[in-house]
Design an enzyme around this catalytic site. Structure first.
Site, PDB file in Angstrom:
ATOM      1  CB  CYS A 135      -0.934  -0.020   1.216  1.00 46.80           C
ATOM      2  SG  CYS A 135      -1.996   1.416   1.325  1.00 46.80           S
ATOM      3  CB  CYS A 138      -0.708   2.444   3.940  1.00 45.48           C
ATOM      4  SG  CYS A 138      -2.273   1.828   3.313  1.00 45.48           S
ATOM      5  CG  ASP A 139       3.018   1.208   4.534  1.00 45.20           C
ATOM      6  OD1 ASP A 139       2.507   1.725   5.549  1.00 45.20           O
ATOM      7  OD2 ASP A 139       2.862   0.020   4.222  1.00 45.20           O
TER       8      ASP A 139
HETATM    9  P1  FAD Z   1     -11.014  -5.750   6.170  1.00 52.46           P
HETATM   10  O1  FAD Z   1     -10.309  -4.820   7.092  1.00 52.46           O
HETATM   11  O2  FAD Z   1     -10.230  -6.589   5.259  1.00 52.46           O
HETATM   12  O3  FAD Z   1     -12.016  -6.611   7.032  1.00 52.46           O
HETATM   13  C1  FAD Z   1     -12.677  -7.719   6.514  1.00 52.46           C
HETATM   14  C2  FAD Z   1     -12.978  -8.654   7.649  1.00 52.46           C
HETATM   15  O4  FAD Z   1     -13.845  -9.675   7.185  1.00 52.46           O
HETATM   16  C3  FAD Z   1     -11.742  -9.356   8.216  1.00 52.46           C
HETATM   17  O5  FAD Z   1     -11.645  -9.071   9.598  1.00 52.46           O
HETATM   18  C4  FAD Z   1     -11.990 -10.832   7.948  1.00 52.46           C
HETATM   19  O6  FAD Z   1     -11.541 -11.659   9.017  1.00 52.46           O
HETATM   20  C5  FAD Z   1     -13.504 -10.881   7.823  1.00 52.46           C
HETATM   21  N1  FAD Z   1     -13.978 -11.967   6.981  1.00 52.46           N
HETATM   22  C6  FAD Z   1     -13.586 -12.265   5.704  1.00 52.46           C
HETATM   23  N2  FAD Z   1     -14.286 -13.325   5.233  1.00 52.46           N
HETATM   24  C7  FAD Z   1     -15.128 -13.707   6.234  1.00 52.46           C
HETATM   25  C8  FAD Z   1     -16.110 -14.734   6.358  1.00 52.46           C
HETATM   26  N3  FAD Z   1     -16.338 -15.585   5.352  1.00 52.46           N
HETATM   27  N4  FAD Z   1     -16.787 -14.862   7.537  1.00 52.46           N
HETATM   28  C9  FAD Z   1     -16.542 -14.017   8.565  1.00 52.46           C
HETATM   29  N5  FAD Z   1     -15.627 -13.002   8.503  1.00 52.46           N
HETATM   30  C10 FAD Z   1     -14.938 -12.848   7.352  1.00 52.46           C
HETATM   31  N6  FAD Z   1      -5.384   1.769   5.345  1.00 52.46           N
HETATM   32  C11 FAD Z   1      -5.241   3.053   5.723  1.00 52.46           C
HETATM   33  O7  FAD Z   1      -6.193   3.841   5.646  1.00 52.46           O
HETATM   34  N7  FAD Z   1      -4.043   3.512   6.217  1.00 52.46           N
HETATM   35  C12 FAD Z   1      -2.970   2.705   6.402  1.00 52.46           C
HETATM   36  O8  FAD Z   1      -1.896   3.154   6.850  1.00 52.46           O
HETATM   37  C13 FAD Z   1      -3.116   1.333   6.047  1.00 52.46           C
HETATM   38  N8  FAD Z   1      -2.104   0.473   6.236  1.00 52.46           N
HETATM   39  C14 FAD Z   1      -2.282  -0.858   5.973  1.00 52.46           C
HETATM   40  C15 FAD Z   1      -1.256  -1.722   6.301  1.00 52.46           C
HETATM   41  C16 FAD Z   1      -1.419  -3.073   6.108  1.00 52.46           C
HETATM   42  C17 FAD Z   1      -0.299  -4.014   6.505  1.00 52.46           C
HETATM   43  C18 FAD Z   1      -2.634  -3.573   5.538  1.00 52.46           C
HETATM   44  C19 FAD Z   1      -2.821  -5.066   5.334  1.00 52.46           C
HETATM   45  C20 FAD Z   1      -3.655  -2.707   5.202  1.00 52.46           C
HETATM   46  C21 FAD Z   1      -3.492  -1.331   5.404  1.00 52.46           C
HETATM   47  N9  FAD Z   1      -4.506  -0.410   5.113  1.00 52.46           N
HETATM   48  C22 FAD Z   1      -4.370   0.897   5.489  1.00 52.46           C
HETATM   49  C23 FAD Z   1      -5.731  -0.812   4.389  1.00 52.46           C
HETATM   50  C24 FAD Z   1      -6.903  -1.040   5.345  1.00 52.46           C
HETATM   51  O9  FAD Z   1      -6.519  -1.979   6.326  1.00 52.46           O
HETATM   52  C25 FAD Z   1      -8.123  -1.531   4.567  1.00 52.46           C
HETATM   53  O10 FAD Z   1      -8.457  -0.605   3.537  1.00 52.46           O
HETATM   54  C26 FAD Z   1      -9.336  -1.694   5.475  1.00 52.46           C
HETATM   55  O11 FAD Z   1      -9.033  -2.527   6.562  1.00 52.46           O
HETATM   56  C27 FAD Z   1     -10.521  -2.268   4.703  1.00 52.46           C
HETATM   57  O12 FAD Z   1     -11.574  -2.470   5.579  1.00 52.46           O
HETATM   58  P2  FAD Z   1     -12.743  -3.516   5.259  1.00 52.46           P
HETATM   59  O13 FAD Z   1     -13.648  -3.448   6.442  1.00 52.46           O
HETATM   60  O14 FAD Z   1     -13.269  -3.296   3.916  1.00 52.46           O
HETATM   61  O15 FAD Z   1     -12.041  -4.942   5.180  1.00 52.46           O
END
Ligand code: FAD
Ligand code: NAP
Length: 315
Positions: A135, A138-139
């Site tokens: 990302c 992010c970084d």
């Molecule tokens: P997610 O956070 O991916 O959440 C999805 C959830 O669904 C997970 O907890 C998973 O366990 C659950 N899930 C999936 N399938 C199932 C299922 N079948 N049954 C039950 N549960 C399920 N964003 C920023 O804004 N700033 C940053 O600095 C930043 N740094 C990052 C660094 C890293 C290392 C990573 C990996 C990501 C980073 N991001 C950052 C991106 C950010 O984390 C994502 O954009 C954000 O978390 C997306 O949110 P979401 O709720 O869509 O999905």
């Protein structure tokens, strides 16, 4: 019968739960197979979520997310720690199957995120979050005025290389072929950018470093030569897997429309093509893949589900 089932407990799912329960829905269950918080909990530093900046030590993803579930539970959101197998719809009722149970719900918000693919070189997992990143938004800032490497030759890799070139002193783009998969205008912008150096017909063998993080990237070229780039960071953009399998139906179709990459097609209100089904966060089309954007999507989807249930179920 649930008023709303939320599949996924990242920033999108938690925020959908907050808005739906606080808005008046009574039976709202968030299905999350791990601890609530989502993929940002793996990050050792986040400095672009507005209002919670901490200079040193940086706020971790875990610290950012820690208060979210408590706030949601306060308004009545329930957490079911279970992996959802799939979601189907019969009439106007959704069925949510986990390994050992089946639930019925009037509406569903699906927000299971997406997962960047790994390239598979030595040190990629060991240094993930310590110099290996997926990302740039992010970084990238952590490498201000430093040299970095980018791996990949698609639209994401080249667009992110251009983004990084605005921040970093130099960007090496490492790609395994001569031709790029990215759109020609993007390739042209990259070719014209004096801060970007292309390393073509090349693969990454290894990233190496110390406990402090990455110190370099070893690259092999097809002509037999090799390079040792002394960079503190490498950004890997080799494609993305959308976590959409909960929407898969027995006949192989999806419960709602998805695009060719499997991203869920939504409108500005996070409505999918199936009434009462909303998608939010990283799994939807055109997602910015940022915590603040996922939270915003979740709020919109939660409000949408609230209105849908109130308008369509008068019990
Ligand atoms: P997610 O956070 O991916 O959440 C999805 C959830 O669904 C997970 O907890 C998973 O366990 C659950 N899930 C999936 N399938 C199932 C299922 N079948 N049954 C039950 N549960 C399920 N964003 C920023 O804004 N700033 C940053 O600095 C930043 N740094 C990052 C660094 C890293 C290392 C990573 C990996 C990501 C980073 N991001 C950052 C991106 C950010 O984390 C994502 O954009 C954000 O978390 C997306 O949110 P979401 O709720 O869509 O999905
Ligand atoms: P992508 O198009 O699949 O490109 C992935 C790149 O990574 C390819 O260049 C591929 O090389 C390379 N690669 C794959 N596995 C690798 C490995 N193990 N080691 C080294 N290199 C590897 O993925 P994307 O760039 O994330 O794009 C996904 C889709 O979204 C694309 O259709 C893209 O057009 C679209 N997108 C569009 C925009 C836009 O329109 N502005 C922006 C971003 C993404 P090869 O080329 O040799 O296969």
């Amino acid at each position: 019968m649930l008023d709303l089932a939320i599949i996924g407990g990242g920033p999108a799912g938690l925020t959908a739960g907050l808005y739906a329960t606080r808005g008046g829905l009574k039976e709202v269950v968030m299905f999350e197979m791990g601890l609530p918080g989502g993929q940002i909990t793996q990050s050792s530093e986040i400095e672009n979520y507005p209002g919670v900046f901490r200079e040193e030590p940086h706020l971790t993803g875990m610290e950012l997310m820690e208060p979210w579930p408590k706030q949601c539970m306060h308004f009545g959101l329930k957490h079911e720690m279970a992996e959802v197998k799939n979601v189907t719809k019969s009439g106007n009722i959704f069925k949510i199957k986990t390994f050992d149970k089946e639930y019925e719900a009037k509406s569903v918000v699906v927000c299971t995120g997406s997962t960047p693919k790994r390239a598979g070189f030595k040190g990629e997992d060991e240094f993930f979050g310590k110099g290996v990143s997926t990302c740039a938004t992010c970084d990238g800032f952590f490498y201000k005025d430093k040299e970095v490497a980018v791996l990949g030759g698609g639209d994401t890799a080249l667009e992110e290389a251009l983004y990084l070139a605005n921040i970093c002193s130099k960007v090496y783009v490492i790609h395994r072929r001569e031709e790029f998969r990215a759109a020609p205008p993007t390739v042209q912008r990259v070719l014209k950018n004096s801060k970007i150096e292309l390393i073509l017909n090349a693969t990454v063998d290894e990233v190496y470093g110390s406990a402090m993080g990455v110190e370099g990237v070893k690259v092999s070229k097809k002509d037999g030569s090799s390079l040792d780039l002394k960079v503190p960071g490498i950004f890997v953009f080799v494609g993305n897997n959308v976590n959409n399998k909960v929407l898969k139906q027995d006949d192989g179709s999806y419960l709602c429309d998805v695009n060719e990459y499997g991203e869920v097609i939504v409108d500005l209100n996070m409505n999918t093509s199936t009434k009462g089904l909303y998608a939010a966060g990283d799994m939807r089309i055109n997602a910015a893949k940022q915590v603040v954007c996922a939270a915003s999507d979740g709020a919109i989807a939660g409000m949408g589900a609230l209105n849908y249930v109130q308008e369509n179920f008068n019990d």
